[in-house]
Scaffold this motif. Structure first.
Motif, PDB file in Angstrom:
ATOM      1  N   GLN A  71      -6.057  -6.211  78.173  1.00 22.43           N
ATOM      2  CA  GLN A  71      -5.118  -7.105  78.039  1.00 22.43           C
ATOM      3  C   GLN A  71      -4.423  -6.447  76.675  1.00 22.43           C
ATOM      4  O   GLN A  71      -5.190  -5.862  75.937  1.00 22.43           O
ATOM      5  N   ILE A  93      -2.519  -7.966  73.048  1.00 24.78           N
ATOM      6  CA  ILE A  93      -2.501  -9.232  72.297  1.00 24.78           C
ATOM      7  C   ILE A  93      -1.480  -8.787  70.948  1.00 24.78           C
ATOM      8  O   ILE A  93      -1.833  -7.893  70.588  1.00 24.78           O
ATOM      9  N   ASP A  94      -0.708  -9.562  71.117  1.00 27.68           N
ATOM     10  CA  ASP A  94       0.378  -9.267  69.748  1.00 27.68           C
ATOM     11  C   ASP A  94      -0.649  -9.320  68.397  1.00 27.68           C
ATOM     12  O   ASP A  94      -1.072 -10.572  68.404  1.00 27.68           O
ATOM     13  N   ALA A  95      -0.766  -8.298  67.766  1.00 32.86           N
ATOM     14  CA  ALA A  95      -1.403  -8.333  66.543  1.00 32.86           C
ATOM     15  C   ALA A  95      -1.000  -9.272  65.566  1.00 32.86           C
ATOM     16  O   ALA A  95      -1.814  -9.868  64.766  1.00 32.86           O
ATOM     17  N   VAL A  96       0.120  -9.490  65.357  1.00 36.08           N
ATOM     18  CA  VAL A  96       0.818 -10.564  64.303  1.00 36.08           C
ATOM     19  C   VAL A  96       0.709 -12.022  64.687  1.00 36.08           C
ATOM     20  O   VAL A  96       0.052 -12.917  64.080  1.00 36.08           O
ATOM     21  N   THR A  97       1.023 -12.301  65.951  1.00 36.00           N
ATOM     22  CA  THR A  97       0.936 -13.686  66.364  1.00 36.00           C
ATOM     23  C   THR A  97      -0.228 -14.266  67.111  1.00 36.00           C
ATOM     24  O   THR A  97      -0.706 -15.282  67.439  1.00 36.00           O
ATOM     25  N   GLY A  98      -1.056 -13.256  67.717  1.00 38.66           N
ATOM     26  CA  GLY A  98      -2.392 -13.402  68.430  1.00 38.66           C
ATOM     27  C   GLY A  98      -2.030 -13.814  69.889  1.00 38.66           C
ATOM     28  O   GLY A  98      -2.668 -14.300  70.716  1.00 38.66           O
ATOM     29  N   ALA A  99      -0.676 -13.816  70.526  1.00 41.00           N
ATOM     30  CA  ALA A  99      -0.304 -14.176  71.675  1.00 41.00           C
ATOM     31  C   ALA A  99      -0.433 -13.193  72.626  1.00 41.00           C
ATOM     32  O   ALA A  99      -0.432 -11.941  72.354  1.00 41.00           O
ATOM     33  N   HIS A 100      -0.755 -13.427  73.788  1.00 41.18           N
ATOM     34  CA  HIS A 100      -1.125 -12.546  74.993  1.00 41.18           C
ATOM     35  C   HIS A 100       0.165 -12.265  75.335  1.00 41.18           C
ATOM     36  O   HIS A 100       0.863 -12.847  75.724  1.00 41.18           O
TER      37      HIS A 100
END
Length: 109
Positions: A13, A15-22
């Motif tokens: 997976q 995951i966007d490191a800034v927003t935490g969004a998958h």
């Protein structure tokens, strides 16, 4: 990653490191003897998931930069719809305008 009965299963997976969004998630399963093909599949899937995001980011960053030569920028803007006509004449005009933009500002690219 799990290995059992001569098979290997990988779950990956992003995951966007800034927003935490998958951004992406997928599962891959192959025979252990096919590990290189599995590696290629995972690599291709990750690149396919990342590419559109990178492209969006590059477009957003380019949009924030102010063009140094507004005439070159105007040529670029006029070339876009010609390019998207997808005709021989449109493409010819788009190339002409793009060349003109580069003549006016060689760093415009």
């Amino acid at each position: 990653m799990r290995k059992a009965s001569g098979k290997v299963r990988i779950t990956g997976q992003l995951i966007d490191a800034v927003t935490g969004a998958h951004i992406w998630v997928d599962r891959f399963e192959r025979d252990l003897t096919d590990i290189l093909a599995l590696q290629d599949d995972v690599t291709a899937a990750v690149v396919s998931a990342i590419h559109p995001k990178l492209l969006q980011t590059e477009i957003a960053m380019a949009a924030l930069r102010r063009p140094e030569n507004l005439t070159a920028y105007d040529c670029f803007l006029r070339a876009l719809p010609q390019f998207h006509l997808e005709t021989r004449e449109g493409l010819r005009e788009a190339i002409r305008l793009a060349h003109r933009a580069l003549e006016l500002d060689p760093r415009f690219g």
